[in-house]
Every structure is written in structure tokens, then in C-alpha cells.
Design a protein around this motif. Structure first.
Motif, mmCIF file in Angstrom:
data_model
loop_
_atom_site.group_PDB
_atom_site.id
_atom_site.type_symbol
_atom_site.label_atom_id
_atom_site.label_comp_id
_atom_site.label_asym_id
_atom_site.label_seq_id
_atom_site.Cartn_x
_atom_site.Cartn_y
_atom_site.Cartn_z
ATOM 1 N N ARG A 1 0.834 -1.191 0.000
ATOM 2 C CA ARG A 1 0.000 0.000 0.000
ATOM 3 C C ARG A 1 0.877 1.251 0.000
ATOM 4 O O ARG A 1 1.927 1.295 0.628
ATOM 5 C CB ARG A 1 -0.905 0.009 1.228
ATOM 6 C CG ARG A 1 -2.113 -0.906 1.098
ATOM 7 C CD ARG A 1 -2.901 -0.977 2.383
ATOM 8 N NE ARG A 1 -3.171 0.324 3.007
ATOM 9 C CZ ARG A 1 -4.328 0.679 3.540
ATOM 10 N NH1 ARG A 1 -5.349 -0.166 3.502
ATOM 11 N NH2 ARG A 1 -4.482 1.851 4.112
ATOM 12 N N ILE A 2 0.394 2.266 -0.703
ATOM 13 C CA ILE A 2 1.153 3.500 -0.827
ATOM 14 C C ILE A 2 1.412 4.143 0.529
ATOM 15 O O ILE A 2 2.514 4.646 0.792
ATOM 16 C CB ILE A 2 0.424 4.482 -1.780
ATOM 17 C CG1 ILE A 2 1.226 5.785 -1.948
ATOM 18 C CG2 ILE A 2 -0.973 4.796 -1.285
ATOM 19 C CD1 ILE A 2 2.503 5.646 -2.701
ATOM 20 N N CYS B 1 0.698 11.604 -5.418
ATOM 21 C CA CYS B 1 0.342 11.117 -6.754
ATOM 22 C C CYS B 1 1.274 9.974 -7.155
ATOM 23 O O CYS B 1 2.430 9.929 -6.744
ATOM 24 C CB CYS B 1 0.467 12.234 -7.788
ATOM 25 S SG CYS B 1 -0.655 13.621 -7.543
ATOM 26 N N LYS C 1 -1.051 10.868 -11.006
ATOM 27 C CA LYS C 1 -2.468 10.761 -10.653
ATOM 28 C C LYS C 1 -2.632 10.626 -9.139
ATOM 29 O O LYS C 1 -1.913 9.860 -8.490
ATOM 30 C CB LYS C 1 -3.095 9.558 -11.355
ATOM 31 C CG LYS C 1 -3.135 9.679 -12.877
ATOM 32 C CD LYS C 1 -3.833 8.474 -13.500
ATOM 33 C CE LYS C 1 -3.885 8.610 -15.011
ATOM 34 N NZ LYS C 1 -4.572 7.444 -15.651
ATOM 35 N N VAL D 1 -3.953 9.296 -5.743
ATOM 36 C CA VAL D 1 -4.346 7.942 -5.376
ATOM 37 C C VAL D 1 -4.969 7.940 -3.981
ATOM 38 O O VAL D 1 -4.852 8.901 -3.230
ATOM 39 C CB VAL D 1 -3.136 6.981 -5.398
ATOM 40 C CG1 VAL D 1 -2.605 6.812 -6.807
ATOM 41 C CG2 VAL D 1 -2.040 7.467 -4.457
ATOM 42 N N SER D 2 -5.630 6.839 -3.648
ATOM 43 C CA SER D 2 -6.185 6.659 -2.317
ATOM 44 C C SER D 2 -5.149 5.977 -1.430
ATOM 45 O O SER D 2 -4.160 5.432 -1.917
ATOM 46 C CB SER D 2 -7.459 5.813 -2.369
ATOM 47 O OG SER D 2 -7.168 4.507 -2.837
ATOM 48 N N LYS D 3 -5.390 5.955 -0.125
ATOM 49 C CA LYS D 3 -4.410 5.421 0.823
ATOM 50 C C LYS D 3 -4.196 3.911 0.666
ATOM 51 O O LYS D 3 -3.156 3.390 1.063
ATOM 52 C CB LYS D 3 -4.830 5.729 2.252
ATOM 53 C CG LYS D 3 -6.149 5.083 2.681
ATOM 54 C CD LYS D 3 -6.545 5.524 4.073
ATOM 55 C CE LYS D 3 -7.860 4.870 4.506
ATOM 56 N NZ LYS D 3 -8.295 5.362 5.837
ATOM 57 N N ASN D 4 -5.167 3.200 0.082
ATOM 58 C CA ASN D 4 -5.017 1.747 -0.070
ATOM 59 C C ASN D 4 -4.550 1.346 -1.477
ATOM 60 O O ASN D 4 -4.611 0.183 -1.843
ATOM 61 C CB ASN D 4 -6.323 1.031 0.279
ATOM 62 C CG ASN D 4 -7.496 1.498 -0.583
ATOM 63 O OD1 ASN D 4 -7.326 2.340 -1.460
ATOM 64 N ND2 ASN D 4 -8.665 0.946 -0.317
ATOM 65 N N TYR D 5 -4.071 2.324 -2.251
ATOM 66 C CA TYR D 5 -3.534 2.014 -3.582
ATOM 67 C C TYR D 5 -2.324 1.088 -3.440
ATOM 68 O O TYR D 5 -1.434 1.325 -2.633
ATOM 69 C CB TYR D 5 -3.129 3.298 -4.307
ATOM 70 C CG TYR D 5 -2.453 3.055 -5.639
ATOM 71 C CD1 TYR D 5 -3.203 2.858 -6.793
ATOM 72 C CD2 TYR D 5 -1.056 3.014 -5.736
ATOM 73 C CE1 TYR D 5 -2.590 2.621 -8.018
ATOM 74 C CE2 TYR D 5 -0.431 2.782 -6.950
ATOM 75 C CZ TYR D 5 -1.206 2.582 -8.088
ATOM 76 O OH TYR D 5 -0.588 2.345 -9.300
ATOM 77 N N LYS D 6 -2.296 0.001 -4.227
ATOM 78 C CA LYS D 6 -1.181 -0.944 -4.172
ATOM 79 C C LYS D 6 -0.190 -0.653 -5.298
ATOM 80 O O LYS D 6 -0.555 -0.552 -6.465
ATOM 81 C CB LYS D 6 -1.697 -2.382 -4.264
ATOM 82 C CG LYS D 6 -2.391 -2.843 -2.989
ATOM 83 C CD LYS D 6 -2.631 -4.334 -2.995
ATOM 84 C CE LYS D 6 -3.225 -4.804 -1.670
ATOM 85 N NZ LYS D 6 -3.454 -6.263 -1.646
ATOM 86 N N LYS E 1 2.803 -1.032 -8.036
ATOM 87 C CA LYS E 1 3.086 -2.030 -9.064
ATOM 88 C C LYS E 1 4.586 -2.146 -9.348
ATOM 89 O O LYS E 1 5.018 -3.046 -10.047
ATOM 90 C CB LYS E 1 2.337 -1.691 -10.355
ATOM 91 C CG LYS E 1 0.822 -1.639 -10.178
ATOM 92 C CD LYS E 1 0.135 -1.219 -11.465
ATOM 93 C CE LYS E 1 -1.381 -1.232 -11.324
ATOM 94 N NZ LYS E 1 -1.863 -0.266 -10.308
#
Length: 293
Positions: free
Chosen positions: A15-16, A41, A45, A47-52, A54
Motif C-alpha cells: 500500500r502507498i 500522486c 495521478k 491515489v487513495s491510501k489503499n492504492y497498491k 506495481k
């Protein structure tokens, strides 16, 4: 106005908020506030706190400045090895914490620097201005602190990408079978002793070691940290059944030394402004010299 910072992430499926909290050593709830304000970002872009993540993505973020905490400010016996407009390098004696915590410590590296009128970055945890990396209270040696936020992020990125170099001298119980090697495990909270860490499921920890002298019943060992987990060297040496002499937490106390025998003798990193590689050394302290005999 805080400057926008950029990091190229090397992790995946994390998670970010967890990723930034780990590499910047900032509480995750503080990172989440940045994200909620649209200040983080990935590849341009929001992102939300639960962005994983890549992998190999460009993370850009603009820190939110928070009110400075009321720190305990008092001088103590630290030695400044280097100072300029961007950072300060300190030789810390054993028995002094890097920054104040929830306990009753009245003396710290941070408190001493502020007492001496040295400005530190203000993006860390409430009691950790300027703190890019840490060493334990009873570990002696060299550390670097940032004076401004831009420097803080650039230094933190070097530590996260393993660009900086950190070497320690430790004195271990008994004789290690192999004269050199690499310990690669995960380290997490001890399942029962919550103030300790152990080789359990947790975060990747990599320690390189080389025995530089074998004494009668002890080894003098040089360690190189690839990662910087809490108590990493101490946990890894316990894992090898050769804990540090005097480590009352991971082994037993010693009549020969009043703390665990570990010293951060070398730190190298690229200066965030000039890009010159800087090297700093700290002499082995008296108690470890006497232990060696």
C-alpha cells in the motif's frame, strides 16, 4: 511552502501509505493525511491510501506542514562531526537516545541540537524532527540528521534504495562458524515479548557480516546494513546463537561492559545538494576497547 518530492518506488503489492511511512520513517496516519488532501500522486495521478504499488512508479508528494511539538530541549555529550546549511552529522555516545519518545528521556540528540540552536526538518513524527535514521540508545556511533524537508526526503530516499553505506563493529559471544556471510530474514515484533523483535513474519532484513578478529571466547565482527530494521543486528546475531556481548535484552548482561557491544563506526552518503559522496567515521569507544583487551 513545501516543495514537491519524488521517489521511484522499488516495491510491489504494498500500500502507498505503508510504503511511504516505511521509507520516510513517518507514522502512517500522517502519510494518510497527505493522501486525503490529494498531496500524493503515482505517475501524476492522485491515489487513495489503499492504492497498491506495481513497481517502478514515480511517486510525487507535497508534504503538509504540521505544528511543531513541544520537545524537551537540553544539551548532552554529543560531538558534531560535520555541519552545513542542509544537514548535521553527529557522533552519539551510548546511553543517549536519538530523539525523545514516550518515556522519560530528558536528553537526546535532537534535544541537544535544538538546544544549540540548530534547525531541523519538521516532517518527522512529532518528536523526531530531522531524524532520517536511528541507532539504539545503547549503540554508539555516527548518524545524520536533516535541517530542511527537501534534504530529509533526499536522504531518506538514499537509505530506502540502499545507496547509503552503514558499517558497525560488534563484539559477539562465542565464535561464528563462517568468517563472513549474509543474514537475510524477516523481522517483526516478538509474538510474546512485545518490546522485543524476532525473526518472524515481518519486514525484510538483510545484514552482511565479516569476522575481523577471533578472541578467546568472543568474535569482533564488522556488519554492513542493507536494511535498517529496529534492533536488526542484535536480532540477527541472536538468530545465529552469537548475540552481542552485554545485550541484556537478547542475551544476558555482562560484567565486562554495561551495554550491548555495538558501535556505528562508518556512514557514507551522497550530499543531497552537491551530490558529493561524504564519509564519516567514529572511533571505537573506550568501553569496547577495554572489552577487547
Amino acid at each position: 511552502m513545501p516543495q514537491t518530492q519524488q521517489i521511484i518506488n522499488t516495491d510491489t503489492q504494498k500500500r502507498i501509505d505503508s510504503y511511504l511511512a516505511e521509507i520516510l520513517d513517518i507514522p502512517r496516519n500522517q502519510i494518510q493525511k497527505w493522501i486525503e488532501k490529494g498531496k500524493v500522486c503515482v505517475n501524476g495521478k492522485v491515489v487513495s491510501k489503499n492504492y497498491k504499488l506495481k513497481g517502478e512508479e514515480k511517486i510525487s508528494f507535497e508534504p503538509i506542514e504540521f505544528e511543531k511539538p513541544n520537545l524537551k530541549i537540553a544539551d548532552c555529550d554529543i560531538k558534531i562531526l560535520y555541519e552545513d546549511d542542509f544537514l548535521v552529522v553527529v557522533d552519539k555516545p551510548a546511553g543517549v537516545v536519538v530523539h525523545p519518545g514516550a518515556g522519560s528521556e530528558h536528553k537526546s540528540v535532537v534535544g541537544a541540537l535544538l538546544f544549540r540552536g540548530i534547525k531541523l526538518s519538521d516532517i518527522g513524527a512529532p518528536l523526531r524532527p530531522g531524524v532520517v535514521h536511528r541507532i539504539d540508545k545503547d549503540t554508539s556511533g555516527v548518524i545524520v540528521l536533516a535541517k530542511d524537508n527537501n534534504t530529509h526526503f533526499k536522504l531518506a530516499n538514499q537509505f530506502a534504495l540502499h545507496i547509503s553505506k552503514r558499517y558497525y563493529i560488534g563484539i559477539c559471544e562465542g565464535h561464528i562458524k563462517d568468517s563472513f556471510g549474509t543474514i537475510k530474514t524477516q523481522i517483526g515484533r516478538h509474538p510474546i515479548k512485545r518490546k522485543q523483535f524476532a525473526v518472524v513474519q515481518g519486514k525484510l532484513a538483510v545484514t552482511h557480516y565479516k569476522v575481523i578478529m577471533r578472541l578467546k571466547d568472543m568474535d569482533i565482527v564488522r556488519f554492513e546494513l542493507e536494511t535498517g530494521r529496529t534492533h536488526q543486528i542484535r536480532v540477527h546475531m541472536q538468530y545465529l546463537n552469537h548475540p552481542l556481548v552485554g545485550d541484556s535484552v537478547y542475551s544476558k548482561s555482562s560484567k565486562l561492559i554495561q551495554r550491548h557491544a555495538l558501535h556505528a563506526f562508518y556512514l557514507g552518503f551522497f550530499h543531497p545538494n552537491s551530490n558529493k559522496f561524504l564519509k564519516f567515521y567514529s572511533k571505537l569507544p573506550k568501553d569496547m576497547i577495554e572489552l577487547i583487551g
